[in-house]
Every structure is written in structure tokens, then in C-alpha cells.
Write a protein that holds these residues in place. Sequence first.
Motif, short mmCIF file in Angstrom:
data_model
loop_
_atom_site.label_atom_id
_atom_site.label_comp_id
_atom_site.label_asym_id
_atom_site.label_seq_id
_atom_site.Cartn_x
_atom_site.Cartn_y
_atom_site.Cartn_z
N TYR A 137 -22.26 -58.92 7.57
CA TYR A 137 -21.81 -57.94 8.56
C TYR A 137 -21.67 -58.60 9.94
O TYR A 137 -20.73 -58.32 10.67
N TRP A 180 -17.14 -53.19 10.88
CA TRP A 180 -18.24 -52.80 9.99
C TRP A 180 -17.67 -52.26 8.69
O TRP A 180 -18.14 -52.60 7.61
N LEU A 205 -25.05 -57.35 13.72
CA LEU A 205 -25.30 -56.06 13.08
C LEU A 205 -26.46 -55.31 13.74
O LEU A 205 -26.33 -54.11 14.03
#
Length: 164
Positions: free
Chosen positions: A29, A119, A40
Motif C-alpha cells: 500500500y 489505496w 499507509l
Amino acid sequence: MYPRPAPDGREDCICFLLRSAARRASEHYTRHLAKIGLGLPQHSLVGMAAAFEKQNGRPASITELAKALDLDRTTLSRNITPLLAEGLLTLEAGSHGRAKAVRATREGRAAYRAGIALWRQAQDEMIAGLRADYPALMAGLAAALDALPAGMPAANPPAADSDS
């Protein structure tokens, strides 16, 4: 061949496997979110601060935000510091001057929104990689977390955790 990650080497250590999976997923991520300059954890923290205020009509206290993010207050405070310096969050005196309140700034909310599509791309890639195992994995992880008592005191807590 490496030894199995457990003291007796005969079974897999649940904690080791979960932490390893979490690190790999976070890296995935974070690679996507790097395009906006956030990792993240930072993206999640800013988003949670904004969402809490939108939902409750007031900014979250550090304690409330730590609980929502499943972090201890010390870790949250350490994670907030660079976001304060970048102007993505502010820390204000709470109601009656008691608890400090965490608020996402206009820039923080914009950075969070800019990261949502990134995301989503990372999330979709994870789901595609897990394929048919995804629903069972998510249900199993949720059930396992629900079964564990939160904040269970350790019988002999370690002095410091250097792998956090």
C-alpha cells in the motif's frame, strides 16, 4: 532452509506470520501511496481524524483516535508528530482544556482524498492476488481479532519492543 518461526520449531508462530503479512501488505500500500508522499499509516491516520470529526461534529481526542486506530497513545503521538510538521494535522486543546484534540487540516483532507484512488488500486491488487481466498481470509482474521481480548496484560511484559 530456514527454521520455522517458533521457539520449538515445530509449528508456525501466529504472531510472526501476522506481523510478516502486515509488513508486506503495508509495503504494498505504501508503494502506491508514495505518489502523494504518505505511507499507509499516515494516510490512515489523517483519514481517521477527518472521518471522526465529520461523524461526531468534533475532532477526536488522542485517546479516541488511538482506540479507533488500535494503537497505544504513545505510538499514536509518535506517528502524529511528522504530520503536524507537514501541516496535515493540528493538535488543539480539547473541550475544557483537558484532552488534546487531533484535527485534519484542509491540506490533510486533500492529501487523504488524493490517496483514495491509490489505496483502491493497492486494495484491488491485494484482492486479485488472494482471489477466492479473500472472503475466507477476511472473515477468519475478523473472527480471530474478535476472539482476542484487547489490551490483555502480559504475564512478563518485555522491557521494549524494538520491532514496532
